[in-house]
Design a protein around this motif. Structure first.
Motif, PDB file in Angstrom:
ATOM      1  N   UNK A  47       0.784  -1.142  -0.162  1.00 36.12           N
ATOM      2  CA  UNK A  47       0.010  -0.052  -0.092  1.00 36.12           C
ATOM      3  C   UNK A  47       0.922   1.256   0.179  1.00 36.12           C
ATOM      4  N   UNK A  48       1.975   1.077   0.795  1.00 32.84           N
ATOM      5  CA  UNK A  48       2.954   2.427   0.797  1.00 32.84           C
ATOM      6  C   UNK A  48       3.666   2.559  -0.655  1.00 32.84           C
ATOM      7  N   UNK A  49       3.993   1.488  -1.183  1.00 37.02           N
ATOM      8  CA  UNK A  49       4.512   1.689  -2.339  1.00 37.02           C
ATOM      9  C   UNK A  49       3.757   2.126  -3.180  1.00 37.02           C
ATOM     10  N   UNK A  50       2.421   1.617  -3.420  1.00 36.97           N
ATOM     11  CA  UNK A  50       1.494   2.095  -4.425  1.00 36.97           C
ATOM     12  C   UNK A  50       1.120   3.560  -4.183  1.00 36.97           C
ATOM     13  N   UNK A  51       1.059   3.738  -2.999  1.00 37.06           N
ATOM     14  CA  UNK A  51       0.362   5.366  -2.898  1.00 37.06           C
ATOM     15  C   UNK A  51       1.586   6.424  -2.799  1.00 37.06           C
ATOM     16  N   UNK A  52       2.755   5.932  -2.609  1.00 33.84           N
ATOM     17  CA  UNK A  52       3.715   6.968  -2.271  1.00 33.84           C
ATOM     18  C   UNK A  52       4.881   6.885  -3.262  1.00 33.84           C
ATOM     19  N   UNK A  53       5.663   5.577  -3.349  1.00 41.05           N
ATOM     20  CA  UNK A  53       7.016   5.392  -3.808  1.00 41.05           C
ATOM     21  C   UNK A  53       6.517   5.482  -5.524  1.00 41.05           C
ATOM     22  N   UNK A  54       5.537   4.588  -5.934  1.00 41.06           N
ATOM     23  CA  UNK A  54       5.579   4.553  -7.296  1.00 41.06           C
ATOM     24  C   UNK A  54       4.807   5.969  -8.104  1.00 41.06           C
ATOM     25  N   UNK A  55       4.364   6.630  -7.380  1.00 39.23           N
ATOM     26  CA  UNK A  55       3.987   7.956  -8.058  1.00 39.23           C
ATOM     27  C   UNK A  55       5.120   8.940  -8.173  1.00 39.23           C
ATOM     28  N   UNK A  56       5.886   8.848  -6.853  1.00 35.20           N
ATOM     29  CA  UNK A  56       6.995   9.857  -6.861  1.00 35.20           C
ATOM     30  C   UNK A  56       8.116   9.351  -7.997  1.00 35.20           C
ATOM     31  N   UNK A  57       8.571   8.131  -8.235  1.00 31.39           N
ATOM     32  CA  UNK A  57       9.335   7.638  -9.060  1.00 31.39           C
ATOM     33  C   UNK A  57       8.708   8.041 -10.450  1.00 31.39           C
ATOM     34  N   UNK A  58       7.658   7.980 -10.806  1.00 35.54           N
ATOM     35  CA  UNK A  58       6.784   8.212 -12.306  1.00 35.54           C
ATOM     36  C   UNK A  58       6.990   9.659 -12.262  1.00 35.54           C
ATOM     37  N   UNK A  59       6.822  10.463 -11.245  1.00 31.46           N
ATOM     38  CA  UNK A  59       6.797  11.965 -11.279  1.00 31.46           C
ATOM     39  C   UNK A  59       8.140  12.265 -11.786  1.00 31.46           C
ATOM     40  N   UNK A  85       0.330  11.432  -9.091  1.00 35.70           N
ATOM     41  CA  UNK A  85       1.394  12.199 -10.150  1.00 35.70           C
ATOM     42  C   UNK A  85       0.946  13.484 -10.654  1.00 35.70           C
ATOM     43  N   UNK A  86      -0.343  13.406 -10.927  1.00 34.06           N
ATOM     44  CA  UNK A  86      -0.871  14.883 -11.170  1.00 34.06           C
ATOM     45  C   UNK A  86      -1.179  15.628 -10.245  1.00 34.06           C
ATOM     46  N   UNK A  87      -1.498  15.262  -9.014  1.00 32.10           N
ATOM     47  CA  UNK A  87      -1.689  15.791  -7.725  1.00 32.10           C
ATOM     48  C   UNK A  87      -0.118  16.461  -7.728  1.00 32.10           C
ATOM     49  N   UNK A  88       0.787  15.615  -7.403  1.00 30.49           N
ATOM     50  CA  UNK A  88       2.130  16.363  -7.412  1.00 30.49           C
ATOM     51  C   UNK A  88       2.439  17.503  -8.205  1.00 30.49           C
ATOM     52  N   UNK A  89       2.171  17.134  -9.593  1.00 27.15           N
ATOM     53  CA  UNK A  89       2.224  17.936 -10.768  1.00 27.15           C
ATOM     54  C   UNK A  89       1.492  19.547 -10.355  1.00 27.15           C
ATOM     55  N   UNK A  90       0.377  19.334  -9.834  1.00 30.93           N
ATOM     56  CA  UNK A  90      -0.451  20.300  -9.432  1.00 30.93           C
ATOM     57  C   UNK A  90       0.383  21.275  -8.307  1.00 30.93           C
ATOM     58  N   UNK A  91       0.789  20.516  -7.305  1.00 33.69           N
ATOM     59  CA  UNK A  91       1.151  21.187  -5.983  1.00 33.69           C
ATOM     60  C   UNK A  91       2.614  21.838  -6.269  1.00 33.69           C
ATOM     61  N   UNK A  92       3.494  21.443  -7.323  1.00 35.54           N
ATOM     62  CA  UNK A  92       4.656  21.678  -7.373  1.00 35.54           C
ATOM     63  C   UNK A  92       4.982  22.542  -8.861  1.00 35.54           C
ATOM     64  N   UNK A  93       4.265  22.218  -9.770  1.00 37.83           N
ATOM     65  CA  UNK A  93       4.434  22.777 -11.045  1.00 37.83           C
ATOM     66  C   UNK A  93       3.238  23.794 -11.531  1.00 37.83           C
ATOM     67  N   UNK A  94       2.154  23.662 -10.372  1.00 41.78           N
ATOM     68  CA  UNK A  94       1.154  24.788 -10.766  1.00 41.78           C
ATOM     69  C   UNK A  94       0.227  24.440 -11.825  1.00 41.78           C
ATOM     70  N   UNK A  95       0.349  23.492 -12.402  1.00 41.18           N
ATOM     71  CA  UNK A  95      -0.600  23.095 -13.499  1.00 41.18           C
ATOM     72  C   UNK A  95      -1.699  22.008 -13.485  1.00 41.18           C
ATOM     73  N   UNK A  96      -2.707  22.229 -13.866  1.00 42.61           N
ATOM     74  CA  UNK A  96      -3.827  21.037 -13.778  1.00 42.61           C
ATOM     75  C   UNK A  96      -3.867  20.403 -15.185  1.00 42.61           C
TER      76      UNK A  96
END
Length: 330
Positions: free
Chosen positions: A24-36, A233-244
């Motif tokens: 669950x941790x990998x699916x919710x946190x590690x994988x999206x961060x790696x993809x980002x 991944x898209x949420x991280x992009x919104x937070x850090x890159x400020x795009x939707x």
């Protein structure tokens, strides 16, 4: 002793709980961060280079090398350009052949401006000067995030204004590959909203309906679950890159495209499926639109499989752009 206590004392149950928790941790946190980090983010400490990014891909290397070889014949009339956009230093090259039109070639994600030269020859033969740029977070240009054409189109607006101001060019064609096609769409709409009509022609190769759609197809190909990794991944992009990335899509703006536009895809593209591509075409309101599905080629490598036919289709469209309803259907 209660049943729950007995269960928790069972090492197999404990191991199962730990295994599930780790996944669950990998699916919710590690994988999206790696993809980002692999798709959106570029480490600012990473060396800036214009070399081909995928040296293990023989076809991509060949396209890159053919493009750079083509550009060498114009070295003596190629001008180095620079702008500052959003606080970022961005770099480009302009081949000034003395024409009164300019074609802007926009490469796909990961590549530098050198890759764009691979698509330029047909434009020179049809009377266009050539502008290629290192988009933000690519090549020699500054930037930590690529934003699927959203902020890149803000930059391209400035590039177009520079060429207009410096060389008095007011007739532009934009040829965009994959994410470069999205950038072309957004750029045209932004200039149109400013009352600027300098972009006269659009050619897209491998344009996606939305960044979500192309990511989703990528996940399916790799047999990975789309939710929740892609959404994070898209949420991280919104937070850090400020795009939707969910709401800003090429499909959203097809109702604003009223100039000649040619949409190119490969019938074998597994990321931009034919049904989704045809929906984009139908949503476009232009009376001067063409669509062509080439029989060969993977996503964004269409020209590589049929160079002569590709240039013939693009060249024909450039020549017909002012005719009544020129429709190419492949």
């Amino acid at each position: 002793m209660s049943m729950s206590a007995i269960t928790l004392n069972n090492p197999w149950v404990i191991a199962t709980i730990i295994f599930v928790a780790v996944n669950v941790i990998v699916l919710f946190f590690v994988v999206p961060i790696v993809i980002f980090c692999n798709t959106i983010y570029r480490n600012p400490k990473k060396k800036r280079t214009r070399e081909c990014t995928n040296t293990k891909d023989e076809e991509q290397m060949r396209m890159f090398e053919e493009g750079t070889t083509w550009a060498k014949q114009y070295e003596d009339i190629t001008e180095k350009l620079h702008i500052v956009s959003d606080g970022l230093n961005l770099y480009g090259e302009y081949i000034n052949l003395g024409f009164d039109k300019c074609a802007i070639i926009l490469q796909g994600r990961t590549e530098s401006l050198l890759y764009s030269y691979y698509f330029a020859d047909v434009y020179v033969k049809n009377g266009y000067n050539i502008l290629v740029v290192d988009v933000r977070a690519h090549g020699l240009s500054d930037g930590k995030y690529q934003t699927a054409g959203i902020k890149e189109s803000d930059d391209l607006v400035l590039w177009i204004k520079l060429i207009n101001d410096k060389y008095a060019i007011s007739d532009f064609a934009i040829h965009g590959i994959c994410v470069g096609g999205a950038t072309a769409i957004y750029t045209y709409v932004k200039l149109k909203n400013e009352g600027i009509d300098w972009v006269k022609t659009l050619v897209t190769d491998g344009l996606f309906q939305s960044y979500y759609e192309i990511f989703k197809q990528n996940f399916k190909m790799r047999k990975k679950p789309v939710f929740p990794a892609l959404h994070l991944v898209f949420f991280l992009t919104f937070i850090l890159a400020k795009v939707r990335l969910f709401s800003e899509t090429p499909l959203k703006y097809m109702g604003n495209i009223d100039i000649p536009i040619l949409l190119i895809w490969s019938a074998k593209d597994i990321f931009c499926t034919r049904s989704k591509c045809e929906e984009l075409y139908e949503a476009c309101v232009s009376k001067y639109k063409g669509i062509y599905f080439f029989p060969e080629g993977r996503h964004s490598h269409v020209r590589s499989s049929q160079e002569v036919k590709y240039d013939d289709v693009v060249g024909t469209f450039l020549q017909q752009r002012s005719y009544t309803n020129p429709r190419l259907k492949g």
